[in-house]
Scaffold this active site. Structure first.
Site, PDB file in Angstrom:
ATOM      1  CD  GLU B 148     -41.305 170.760  15.578  1.00 45.28           C
ATOM      2  OE1 GLU B 148     -41.440 170.126  14.524  1.00 45.28           O
ATOM      3  OE2 GLU B 148     -40.752 170.296  16.581  1.00 45.28           O
ATOM      4  CG  HIS B 217     -30.478 170.175  20.550  1.00 48.22           C
ATOM      5  ND1 HIS B 217     -30.060 169.159  19.754  1.00 48.22           N
ATOM      6  CD2 HIS B 217     -31.762 169.907  20.884  1.00 48.22           C
ATOM      7  CE1 HIS B 217     -31.043 168.286  19.614  1.00 48.22           C
ATOM      8  NE2 HIS B 217     -32.081 168.707  20.280  1.00 48.22           N
TER       9      HIS B 217
END
Lengths: 439, 412
Positions: B148, B217
């Site tokens: 990322e 998450h």
């Protein structure tokens, strides 16, 4: 495409105890030989390995014969008997290289002076000793090519063409600086000259460089511009080579064959951390082949060697053959920054590298080869002195940024400051950028 | 790595233009055992709703539905900026609206490209980029390795040199790994370069608390990024504003973070056929009223609308504003509302500490103190890593009954 990798003895043995690695580096250093340990750096057409043949070693031309290597020494290091007949550069090129390195050195020396006189502040990281790397690489580039640097970026900026005045002003924090005084020593940017930064955190510039290389590929393949061939050179240090972003970008660059050259300025020290204390496998060039690109190790104190490697790596990238990792063995003569007392490095090590001063070496070569004479070099020295003095005067005379500049560049589109209670966009208020309006 | 998640979220009758009571999972996403169960939940929810069933939910995680007013909000027809079109338009799910916006902008400008994990061949883990790689090629819809920080930095470098990339975080939480690049380069680089380089990048992805996805998450990154200078942040909540904000963000010269929510991808709405964008800096007046101003965004908008039905039935008249722009706040729309109602309730999914609500509260106090008749109330998520267990997860997030209670308390 298969790569042939020439192993060094330490790789063959499989054990990389610090002392053995240190000895392999320092032996090459102490012998002042010009062995290049290469991963394959070649063109697909010829399939041959390209090897630096010419060198400007200092006193001792003894070559160290590596054992366990498949080719003989003479193939690796072809010593031409009459070096004067096979010159690496022309007179013009020599003068350009000399001038660029002297500019870098004089500028940095002036920075030190100005810092101690209280004209510039904060963290200032000087490049003394490493000029061969910047000059060697950047002088192979075209104006459209990109350079991405770290906090040790003054000389990269100068090599790329940013005027000394603009860099000095930026260091003084004046409004005429290349970044309007908003960046400072560690954040040199120039859109005009393709300098993508100037980054304070190590490693964070490498993805940015990778993005610029990606843009070249995109331009060619999506926008169908065949002439797009801008190459990007990313400079960073040995400490960065233990950082995740380094490896992530090696992977992506090789995966997509991006036109980028990763140049490691291995000066053996990350502030006070020795490269050998921080790195399990100190040979950084070896990490290139692990990701599918050539890994080159070059003597970074020798501008001609660096230039030769650079020319080939740039040509490779421009052809579309992908990235290269180049490890330059170099050294910084000063501390990490002007605030660093530099107590950890041994005097013997410093003396060793001082003897390999790239500017003195190039000067010697140019004079010995008869390309230039003393007066040429002295006039360059004088010219550079004047440029640097002028830069200081200009910076001194320049104004500090006005208060109204504070908020001007926060957003490219200042509507980003939003809508105020009166229903108008805040940026429509003329007093806004002076920071008097509410944000 | 998050797997694609289908949610059946009972959103009984919000606006007249948002279709029907229950949203069934997307037909695009086959879930082997899950699909059947969700359908069953949908059917029984509908049945329960029609019966006015008020007993404790036998279905985990579905908020209690009290007597349903299907048209309470629709009654206020002068309402909203949310769907002005009188033309027929077409029905889409929210993820399709995002995809339409993305596709239209990519067609219009060849410099627009997408980068992210699984955006290309896989079509995006929430199908926002489905079909785009086939149409535009692997380089324009780039499948990145799992890195990322580096691919966000790469997008920034590409933006600096002339492209207009959109970075997709597979889950917004993964962008924590890109914080270095987002804060230092995305936010600051235009400034430190003295305005020389622009970074017209869009960073988007699903965030928020889903259905038992676990703590990592279920993060809300809007509060983490809100302090970074140089960034704009918007949150979409309906298909209409999702498409409009996507297009506006792509066209903007500023770096924009577009927050989507995992549970809203299957919202259905009729949106206009013609080209439109939503303003990145303006809030959306969802329902005008006069008793209290409720400020909210993203999924909580729908919880607020759910609570609104109860409130309306009980005689309250809430003004509901979806703030849309999380940074900067649209103080004009918000201010006008406060000047009318004098009472403010903020409902957000952020954590209490340092959240969007906290900033909004202080902005309101700075600007509209004299107009307030009561302290500003703020309902936020608990300062807790979102637990996996269903009832605990429900308890971390603001539920409609809490909103009803808060309004009643505020309006005493």
């Amino acid at each position: 495409m298969a790569y042939v990798m020439r192993s060094s003895p330490s790789v063959q043995s499989g054990s990389l105890a610090p002392h053995s690695s240190a000895s392999s580096v320092s032996s090459s250093a102490s012998s002042s030989s010009y062995i290049l340990r290469l991963g394959a750096l070649n063109s697909q057409r010829s399939g041959r390995l390209s090897i630096t043949r010419r060198a400007i070693g200092t006193a001792n031309r003894r070559t160290r014969k590596p054992h366990g290597v498949s080719a003989s020494t003479s193939e690796l290091v072809a010593e031409k008997p009459s070096i004067k007949n096979a010159l690496a550069i022309t007179r013009e090129e020599g003068l350009i290289l000399y001038e660029d390195m002297v500019l870098g050195r004089s500028f940095e020396d002036m920075c030190a002076q100005m810092y101690y006189r209280g004209k510039m502040f904060g963290f200032v990281h000087l490049y003394n000793g490493q000029e061969a790397v910047s000059t060697g690489f950047v002088k192979c580039l075209k104006p459209e090519d990109y350079v991405c640097s770290t906090y040790r970026d003054h000389v990269h900026a100068l090599s790329k063409g940013v005027p000394a005045r603009a860099v000095m002003s930026e260091l003084f924090g004046k409004a005429t600086g290349i970044c309007r005084g908003q960046g400072g020593s560690m954040h040199m940017f120039s859109k005009e000259h393709g300098l993508l930064g100037g980054f304070a955190f190590i490693g964070e510039g490498i993805p940015v460089a990778t993005g610029a290389a990606f843009k070249t590929k995109y331009e060619r393949e999506v926008l169908k511009n065949d002439k797009a061939d801008a190459v990007t050179v990313a400079f960073f240090g040995d400490g960065t080579c233990n950082n995740g972003q380094f490896f992530e970008c090696l992977n992506m660059a090789a995966l997509w064959k991006l036109p980028i050259i990763f140049v490691v300025e291995n000066n053996l020290w990350a502030i006070g951390m020795s490269h050998y204390r921080a790195t399990s496998v100190p040979e950084i060039w070896k990490k290139g082949p692990a990701f599918g690109m050539p890994g080159i190790h070059v003597d970074g104190m020798d501008v001609l060697k660096v230039r030769e490697v650079a020319l080939e790596a740039v040509a490779r990238a421009r052809r579309g053959d992908g990235p290269t990792l180049v490890e330059c063995e170099t050294y910084r003569f000063r501390g990490h920054s002007l605030a660093d007392p530099d107590e950890l490095r041994k005097p013997a090590e410093k003396a060793h590298y001082a003897a390999r001063d790239p500017i003195i070496a190039l000067k010697k070569y140019l004079l010995e080869s008869g390309l230039v004479d003393e007066t040429d070099l002295r006039s360059i020295d004088k010219k550079i002195d004047e440029i640097v003095e002028d830069a200081v005067e200009f910076a001194d005379a320049s104004p500090l940024p006005p208060r109204s500049q504070l908020l001007e560049n926060v957003f490219a589109d200042p509507k980003g400051f939003g809508i105020g209670p009166d229903g108008k966009y805040r940026c429509e208020d003329p007093a806004f950028t002076a920071g008097t309006a509410q944000v | 790595m998050a797997i694609s998640f289908m949610a059946c979220h009972a959103l009984a009758g919000t606006q007249s233009n948002i279709n029907s009571t229950i949203y069934c999972p997307s037909r695009h996403q086959p879930l082997v055992s899950g699909r059947l169960d969700v359908r069953r939940i949908c059917v029984s929810m509908r049945a329960a709703a029609e019966k006015g069933h008020t007993s404790a939910a036998s279905l985990p995680g579905i908020p209690r539905a009290s007597k349903l007013i299907t048209s309470a909000v629709a009654a206020k027809s002068e309402a909203t900026t949310s769907s002005p079109s009188t033309k027929p338009g077409h029905e889409v799910l929210l993820f399709e609206a995002l995809q339409e916006g993305l596709e239209e902008e990519m067609e219009k400008d060849p410099r627009v490209c997408v980068m992210g994990e699984d955006v290309g061949h896989y079509g995006g883990s929430y199908k926002v980029t489905k079909g785009l790689a086939e149409k535009f090629g692997d380089l324009r819809v780039l499948d990145t390795p799992i890195a990322e920080n580096s691919f966000t930095g790469m997008a920034i470098g590409a933006a600096m040199t002339g492209l207009r990339p959109i970075v997709e975080g597979m889950n917004m939480g993964f962008l924590l790994l890109a914080y270095n690049q987002i804060s230092n380069n995305c936010g600051m680089l235009h400034y430190t370069s003295g305005g020389q380089f622009t970074i017209p990048i869009v960073i988007r992805g699903p965030g928020g608390v889903g259905r038992q996805l676990g703590a990592e998450h279920s993060q809300r990154l809007e509060s983490y990024f809100q302090s970074v200078p140089g960034l704009q942040m918007v949150a979409c909540s309906t298909p209409y504003n999702a498409k409009g904000l996507m297009k506006a963000a792509i066209r903007s010269e500023n770096p924009v973070i577009l927050y989507e929510h995992v549970l809203l991808y299957n919202l259905k709405e009729r949106i206009p056929d013609e080209d439109y964008t939503c303003c990145l800096e303006k809030a959306e007046l969802v329902r005008p009223g006069k008793d209290v101003t409720i400020l909210t965004y993203s999924r909580m908008r729908h919880h607020v609308l759910q609570a609104a039905k109860t409130l309306i039935n009980n005689g309250y008249d809430p003004e509901i504003i979806d703030i849309i722009s999380l940074k900067p706040f649209d103080l004009y729309t918000i201010g006008n509302s406060i000047k009318k109602t004098h009472r403010v309730l903020i409902v957000e999914e952020c954590m209490r500490t340092g959240g969007i609500g906290a900033s909004l509260r202080s902005s309101i106090i700075d600007n509209f103190w004299d107009y307030l008749d009561a302290p500003i109330m703020c309902l936020s998520s608990q300062d807790v890593p979102t637990p996996y267990a269903g009832p605990l997860e429900d308890a971390t997030v603001v539920q409609p009954p809490q909103i009803v209670k808060a309004v009643e308390q505020l309006c005493q």
